[in-house]
Design a protein around this motif. Structure first.
Motif, PDB file in Angstrom:
ATOM      1  N   PRO A 309       0.886  -1.249  -0.126  1.00  0.00           N
ATOM      2  CA  PRO A 309       0.182   0.017  -0.004  1.00  0.00           C
ATOM      3  C   PRO A 309       0.818   1.214   0.093  1.00  0.00           C
ATOM      4  N   SER A 310       2.099   1.134   0.141  1.00  0.00           N
ATOM      5  CA  SER A 310       2.777   2.346   0.107  1.00  0.00           C
ATOM      6  C   SER A 310       3.221   2.949  -1.092  1.00  0.00           C
ATOM      7  N   LEU A 311       2.987   2.110  -2.216  1.00  0.00           N
ATOM      8  CA  LEU A 311       3.270   2.643  -3.545  1.00  0.00           C
ATOM      9  C   LEU A 311       2.535   3.813  -3.858  1.00  0.00           C
ATOM     10  N   GLU A 312       2.663   4.504  -4.721  1.00  0.00           N
ATOM     11  CA  GLU A 312       1.936   5.660  -5.089  1.00  0.00           C
ATOM     12  C   GLU A 312       1.965   5.906  -6.380  1.00  0.00           C
ATOM     13  N   PRO A 313       0.721   6.698  -6.714  1.00  0.00           N
ATOM     14  CA  PRO A 313       0.912   7.160  -8.281  1.00  0.00           C
ATOM     15  C   PRO A 313       2.001   7.875  -8.808  1.00  0.00           C
ATOM     16  N   PRO A 314       2.248   8.010  -9.916  1.00  0.00           N
ATOM     17  CA  PRO A 314       3.527   8.513 -10.538  1.00  0.00           C
ATOM     18  C   PRO A 314       3.340  10.241 -10.414  1.00  0.00           C
ATOM     19  N   SER A 315       4.166  10.872 -10.480  1.00  0.00           N
ATOM     20  CA  SER A 315       4.206  12.481 -10.767  1.00  0.00           C
ATOM     21  C   SER A 315       3.723  12.892 -11.841  1.00  0.00           C
ATOM     22  N   ALA A 316       3.582  14.126 -12.154  1.00  0.00           N
ATOM     23  CA  ALA A 316       2.948  14.572 -13.296  1.00  0.00           C
ATOM     24  C   ALA A 316       4.065  14.464 -14.650  1.00  0.00           C
ATOM     25  N   PRO A 317       3.691  14.119 -15.823  1.00  0.00           N
ATOM     26  CA  PRO A 317       4.437  14.062 -16.957  1.00  0.00           C
ATOM     27  C   PRO A 317       4.726  15.819 -17.296  1.00  0.00           C
ATOM     28  N   TYR A 318       5.891  16.218 -18.007  1.00  0.00           N
ATOM     29  CA  TYR A 318       6.053  17.526 -18.175  1.00  0.00           C
ATOM     30  C   TYR A 318       6.609  17.730 -19.532  1.00  0.00           C
ATOM     31  N   THR A 319       6.759  19.034 -19.983  1.00  0.00           N
ATOM     32  CA  THR A 319       7.148  19.303 -21.090  1.00  0.00           C
ATOM     33  C   THR A 319       6.327  18.868 -22.441  1.00  0.00           C
ATOM     34  N   ILE A 320       5.196  19.356 -22.482  1.00  0.00           N
ATOM     35  CA  ILE A 320       4.510  18.792 -23.664  1.00  0.00           C
ATOM     36  C   ILE A 320       4.925  19.502 -24.985  1.00  0.00           C
ATOM     37  N   ALA A 321       5.485  18.985 -25.866  1.00  0.00           N
ATOM     38  CA  ALA A 321       5.847  19.537 -27.132  1.00  0.00           C
ATOM     39  C   ALA A 321       5.176  19.330 -28.365  1.00  0.00           C
ATOM     40  N   LEU A 322       5.082  19.855 -29.292  1.00  0.00           N
ATOM     41  CA  LEU A 322       4.442  19.906 -30.689  1.00  0.00           C
ATOM     42  C   LEU A 322       5.271  19.325 -31.598  1.00  0.00           C
ATOM     43  N   LEU A 323       4.795  18.241 -32.161  1.00  0.00           N
ATOM     44  CA  LEU A 323       5.939  17.768 -33.314  1.00  0.00           C
ATOM     45  C   LEU A 323       5.599  18.172 -34.460  1.00  0.00           C
ATOM     46  N   ASN A 324       4.206  18.101 -34.755  1.00  0.00           N
ATOM     47  CA  ASN A 324       3.595  18.524 -36.150  1.00  0.00           C
ATOM     48  C   ASN A 324       2.268  18.731 -36.177  1.00  0.00           C
ATOM     49  N   CYS A 325       1.869  19.514 -37.182  1.00  0.00           N
ATOM     50  CA  CYS A 325       0.222  20.100 -37.174  1.00  0.00           C
ATOM     51  C   CYS A 325       0.255  20.421 -38.992  1.00  0.00           C
ATOM     52  N   ASP A 326      -0.886  19.598 -39.186  1.00  0.00           N
ATOM     53  CA  ASP A 326      -1.393  19.619 -40.672  1.00  0.00           C
ATOM     54  C   ASP A 326      -2.607  20.386 -40.910  1.00  0.00           C
ATOM     55  N   HIS A 328      -5.438  20.247 -39.074  1.00  0.00           N
ATOM     56  CA  HIS A 328      -6.818  19.385 -38.612  1.00  0.00           C
ATOM     57  C   HIS A 328      -6.459  18.566 -37.328  1.00  0.00           C
ATOM     58  N   SER A 329      -4.837  18.231 -37.386  1.00  0.00           N
ATOM     59  CA  SER A 329      -4.534  17.448 -36.290  1.00  0.00           C
ATOM     60  C   SER A 329      -3.300  17.866 -35.809  1.00  0.00           C
ATOM     61  N   MET A 330      -2.744  17.528 -34.408  1.00  0.00           N
ATOM     62  CA  MET A 330      -1.514  17.782 -33.962  1.00  0.00           C
ATOM     63  C   MET A 330      -0.753  16.645 -33.448  1.00  0.00           C
ATOM     64  N   VAL A 331       0.504  16.453 -33.547  1.00  0.00           N
ATOM     65  CA  VAL A 331       1.315  15.205 -32.911  1.00  0.00           C
ATOM     66  C   VAL A 331       2.019  15.809 -31.771  1.00  0.00           C
ATOM     67  N   LEU A 332       1.746  15.278 -30.527  1.00  0.00           N
ATOM     68  CA  LEU A 332       2.242  15.724 -29.492  1.00  0.00           C
ATOM     69  C   LEU A 332       3.255  14.648 -28.589  1.00  0.00           C
ATOM     70  N   ASN A 333       4.261  15.179 -27.978  1.00  0.00           N
ATOM     71  CA  ASN A 333       4.811  14.215 -27.342  1.00  0.00           C
ATOM     72  C   ASN A 333       5.329  14.912 -25.697  1.00  0.00           C
ATOM     73  N   TRP A 334       5.577  14.012 -24.681  1.00  0.00           N
ATOM     74  CA  TRP A 334       5.920  14.863 -23.739  1.00  0.00           C
ATOM     75  C   TRP A 334       7.001  13.947 -22.754  1.00  0.00           C
ATOM     76  N   GLN A 335       7.621  14.513 -21.456  1.00  0.00           N
ATOM     77  CA  GLN A 335       8.495  13.809 -20.990  1.00  0.00           C
ATOM     78  C   GLN A 335       7.852  12.793 -19.808  1.00  0.00           C
ATOM     79  N   LYS A 336       8.574  11.817 -19.659  1.00  0.00           N
ATOM     80  CA  LYS A 336       8.084  10.807 -18.594  1.00  0.00           C
ATOM     81  C   LYS A 336       7.958  11.413 -17.161  1.00  0.00           C
ATOM     82  N   PRO A 337       7.360  11.191 -16.414  1.00  0.00           N
ATOM     83  CA  PRO A 337       7.283  11.663 -14.776  1.00  0.00           C
ATOM     84  C   PRO A 337       8.670  11.428 -14.188  1.00  0.00           C
ATOM     85  N   LEU A 338       8.979  12.385 -13.487  1.00  0.00           N
ATOM     86  CA  LEU A 338      10.256  12.106 -12.614  1.00  0.00           C
ATOM     87  C   LEU A 338      10.086  11.163 -11.549  1.00  0.00           C
TER      88      LEU A 338
END
Length: 989
Positions: A309-326, A328-338
């Protein structure tokens, strides 16, 4: 539910409750509050109209009396059952209540400031202690000893310095003042309050956010969700569940749940479920959340939630980046929680919103496993923001900071040229470290972009080895059942080694099957025979580093121990549990079917814990998995529990069958019957057809049976009530059919009759009960006679003990010249001679025997009875070999039936005689090729249910012998015998 009482005072309390969950019922329109004084059972309704909020002030209570309260919900279909009643509450002044409970030593109600015989002073300190949408609770200070308070609107005494003013408008301002009164008069009004504004309707909460379901056990699922954006005084949540494809939603919880996590238990293993959540406040339920992704209930992918029960949910992801946009759609990526929370990150969820708005909307179902996502269905030119959640086995972590404003515009060559070659926003995939940067465009790339390609084919990624995660895993080995804690370190030196601790003490005792294995940067703590003594807190540390270590809290191991036990002691799955079937000779076959067994399977059968063996048969079929035990002799001693134990390799299974009480008696009776049948049919003489009753047209009764497998020495006997009957004619055993006629059947001859057939090979018996078989009377029918109308009642049985009574209306009929009562053993009759108008009406027959009474009725109206209109002569003379046609017109409603008689005997239709009734009114009798034999008196009878009539016709057939007879008279001819015979016939007519 959850009825609570607040602010109890001398004549006033506030009742609150929580709304019920509604899955298939109609929406709640309001509530009724009931009260009941302690010591009575008289519930009275407090409010005249349903109230919509889950809180209601109840006034008008008697000081010092105690009350129970309950609440009923109302929808368009009616009123619910009442809630559980509240705890008893006494209507007392709060200071008196505290004094009774020992919290105050002295309470004074005397006022030394006012002279006796004067009205009280004005109340003071008036304020609104509670405001709601439609009422305000007022409080004030009273002058000591001032007596009862008075309400100015309805003049109902208020003894409490507290009052709820109802029926106020939402969002409006009011001012109030109070007057106090005693036996000498009324005080001056208090100073009015300042403006008091009622609350405006805020509404129910908004719908909860994304619902995530994850496996926990083989019968439960962990549900998690995001809280509503607009809680509006949130009380809690209701969780609903539904089998995929059924749309039959049921409640998973019956009291509002306050957390955003809930374990749904009692689910069916292997079934697929969908979940949804509703938020609730005093006004009711929110809209349903979006449904969760379908989830099959199976054994948990990981036991870490409950085990650690001591396990916890992860922290928040960060640095959401835009890779492409056409556009009518966008390709996103983000960094793994610390921080992973001590477990692997399994899923990601993405929300979007328009820039400048506050409402986030989920956009990915099912959840993502990679950190790259293409958001589609966007509006060109619109500006969007995005946020991301991460989840592990412990739950859903917090949302990331929202991204920068991204405009949905298609990228072009000028935009890409503006990129610089600096590295931006590295992020980790599941296996590699992935870095993205914008290179300076080369001519090939530029030419490709001009041709409409979004990304040029030049290299854009740099792959680096993934740094290992500082995580400890826990699993149960599927082959051995060992519980294993594993850890891999990325910061080890040549001098480093691992140190495992339990409850912060290094593990040094390995006598109970604990093993530590270390290979390079990996280490494992293995429990060979884990038990409850192994509960505790475990940690592993790496020496000669900067203090790299990880704690794993283990507060319970029941689920992992159960999983380990199942692996060490596998259960053979069964297709069907232990059952039984009764075979010929009364043998009992006990059997079950396993999913799969090998040729090395072993098994044992037990009856009441005693192993079954001996001459009985046991066997199995590897191809079908069927294991059986056949018991040759099933007796009364076998009542109890039958058990089969199976062992196949390391797997075991057990199944039991309880045969006691009525179930055992039925099985034993069937086994005895099958045993007797086998002996009876296969080995000795027996009845191929058991005794039956045949009733003749004259109501004679005959018992009939058939016997088989006889030999010369076989003997047959008749019995009545165990007394042998010696018939006048012996049974014909050669034909196999045996009959016993009962000449005068009556109540004296009724009873239980038996027949036996026996020889040296065995004996068989058949019996039949014909006691109590009295009259079975048919409906009354009408028959026309030459003298009148006859009512007939046919009977299946007739005995001498029967009493027959005829009625005309309510008058009993007796035999006379006008009424002729008679009949045969098979039929009772009553004839009305030459009926007139007075003879119309309702006729009844009552047949009574020793046990039963039968009554049949018939109305004789005469208006629509069968009649002959005309067309028939009284006498007809016809020559031989001619065709005779007798035709007339008949009528009646319903359509009458026509029958013909010759000299009192029925005329049957054949090749010579044709009988017809055309169009229901033209009756005819046609005789082809008439002869002297056709001469006689013919009667046509016309009748329906209301009666009828008959007509007689005399038919005379003549031939050439008339002339010959004249010659005999005058010329004295000799004539032969046949001529004399013809003449005699003529003379007879």
């Amino acid at each position: 539910m959850d009825i609570k009482i607040h602010d109890a005072n001398r004549d006033y309390v506030i009742v609150s409750w929580k709304p019920p969950n509604t899955t298939t019922e109609g929406p709640i329109l309001g509530y009724f509050v009931d009260k009941c004084e302690v010591g009575t059972e008289n519930w009275t309704q407090c409010n005249d109209h349903p109230i919509k909020i889950c809180k209601y002030p109840v006034s008008g209570l008697f000081e010092g009396h105690s009350y129970y309260f309950r609440v009923r919900a109302v929808n368009s279909h009616g009123i619910s059952k009442p809630s559980r009643m509240s705890d008893p509450i006494a209507a007392l002044d709060p200071t008196e209540f505290e004094r009774l409970h020992g919290k105050l030593d002295v309470v004074s109600y005397h006022d030394d400031l006012e002279a006796e015989g004067k009205p009280p002073g004005a109340p003071s300190g008036m304020y609104a202690s509670e405001t709601d949408r439609t009422y305000v609770v007022l409080s004030w200070k009273s002058m000591a000893g001032s007596g009862a308070w008075q309400r100015i609107n309805t003049q109902v005494p208020v003894r409490s310095p507290r009052y709820a003013a109802f029926d106020l408008a939402e969002g409006k301002e009011y001012q109030f003042r109070v007057l106090s009164a005693n036996m000498y008069g009324t005080s001056e009004p208090s100073e009015p309050t300042g403006p008091i504004q009622t609350e405006e309707l805020k509404g129910v909460p908004s719908a909860p956010g994304q619902v995530i379901s994850t496996r926990e056990t083989d019968t439960s699922v962990l549900i998690q969700w995001a809280p509503p954006k607009e809680p509006n005084n949130l009380i809690g949540y209701y969780i609903d569940q539904c089998v995929k494809g059924s749309k039959d939603w049921t409640s998973a919880n019956h009291k509002p749940h306050k957390s955003t996590k809930f374990v749904v238990s009692g689910l069916t293993t292997g079934e697929t479920y969908i979940f949804r959540v509703q938020a609730i406040n005093e006004l009711g339920l929110s809209d349903e959340s979006q449904e969760s992704a379908p989830l099959s209930v199976k054994a948990a992918l990981s036991q870490l939630i409950s085990t650690f029960p001591s396990l916890e949910p992860p922290s928040a992801p960060y640095t959401i980046a835009l890779l492409n946009c056409d556009g009518h759609s966008m390709v996103l990526n983000w960094q793994k929680p610390l921080h992973s929370g001590g477990a692997k990150i399994k899923e990601y969820y993405v929300d979007k919103r328009r820039a400048g708005t506050t409402m986030w909307r989920e956009i990915n179902i099912p959840p993502l496993t990679e950190r790259v996502y293409k958001v589609e269905g966007l509006t060109e030119g619109a500006v969007y923001q995005f946020q991301v959640y991460a989840a592990n086995i412990a739950g859903l972590g917090p949302a990331s900071r929202h991204s920068a404003d991204y405009t949905c515009e298609a990228w072009n060559i000028q935009m890409i040229k503006s990129f610089t070659p600096t590295i931006t926003s590295p992020f980790l995939s599941s296996t590699l470290a992935f870095l993205r940067w914008a290179p300076t465009m080369c001519s090939v790339c530029e030419q490709s972009m001009l041709q409409g390609l979004v990304w040029p084919p030049c290299p854009r990624t740099l792959w680096l080895p993934r740094p290992c995660a500082q995580e400890m895993s826990c699993e149960v080995e599927q082959k051995t059942g060992d519980i294993v804690f594993s850890f891999e370190s990325c910061q080890m030196s040549e001098e480093s080694h691992f140190v495992w601790k339990k409850n912060y003490k290094e593990i040094t005792d390995f006598s109970k099957g604990i093993v530590i294995k270390t290979e390079g940067s990996h280490t494992k703590l293995i429990f060979k025979n884990a038990d409850k003594e192994d509960f505790g807190t475990y940690s592993v540390s790496v020496t000669n580093t900067d203090g790299v270590s990880l704690f794993l809290y283990v507060s319970e191991l029941e689920k992992m121990l159960a999983l380990s036990y199942d692996i060490r002691h596998p259960v053979i799955p069964l297709k069907s549990e232990l059952s039984y079937k009764i075979l010929e000779r009364g043998r009992m076959r006990f059997w079950l079917q396993a999913e799969e067994i090998s040729s090395n399977v072993t098994y044992k059968f037990f009856a009441n814990d005693k192993e079954l063996s001996g001459p009985n048969h046991m066997g199995h079929d590897v191809s079908t998995g069927v294991i059986e035990f056949i018991m040759d002799h099933f007796t009364e001693e076998n009542e109890g529990t039958f058990t089969c134990q199976i062992t196949d390799g390391g797997g075991k299974a057990q199944s039991s069958l309880v045969l006691i009480g009525n179930a055992f008696k039925e099985a034993l009776a069937e086994a005895d019957y099958q045993r007797r049948e086998y002996i009876r049919v296969k080995e000795g003489p027996h009845f191929s057809e058991f005794l039956s009753v045949q009733v003749g047209d004259d109501c004679s009764v005959t018992l009939v049976c058939k016997v088989a497998n006889l030999k010369k020495e076989s003997e047959f006997h008749w019995y009545r009530e165990d007394t042998e009957i010696i018939p006048d004619v012996k049974p014909d055993l050669g034909s196999g059919v045996c009959k016993l006629p009962i000449k005068l059947f009556s109540m004296k001859t009724a009873g239980i009759y038996k027949a036996t057939i026996s020889d040296d090979r065995g004996k068989d018996m058949s019996q039949i009960d014909i006691s109590g078989k009295g009259s079975s009377a048919a409906d009354l029918v009408i028959s026309c006679t030459a003298t009148g109308i006859q009512l007939q009642c046919h009977m299946k049985y007739y005995t001498s003990e029967m009493n027959i009574t005829w009625l005309h209306g309510e008058s009993k009929l007796s035999h006379s010249d006008k009424i002729v009562i008679g009949g045969t053993p098979a039929m009772a009759t009553m004839e009305v001679i030459e009926p007139t108008e007075r003879d119309k009406g309702m006729y009844s027959i009552i047949i009574t025997d020793l046990e039963n009474s039968y009554k049949r009725t018939l109305e004789l109206s005469g208006d629509d009875r069968g009649k002959v209109v005309g067309g028939l002569p009284d006498v007809v003379t016809i020559m031989e070999k001619k065709t005779l046609s007798l035709t007339c017109t008949v009528c009646g409603d319903p359509r009458p039936q026509v029958s013909w008689l010759k000299n009192g005997a029925d005329v049957e239709a054949d090749d010579q005689h044709a009988i017809s009734l055309d169009q229901g009114k033209f009756a005819s009798l046609t005789i082809k090729g008439v002869s002297m034999d056709d001469s006689g008196r013919y009667t046509m009878i016309v009748q329906n249910k209301y009666g009828g009539e008959s007509v007689d016709i005399v038919v005379s057939v003549t031939d050439v012998y008339y002339k010959q007879l004249d010659l005999v008279r005058h010329k004295k001819y000799d004539f032969s015998d046949h001529l004399w015979h013809r003449s005699c016939l003529f003379i007879d007519f």
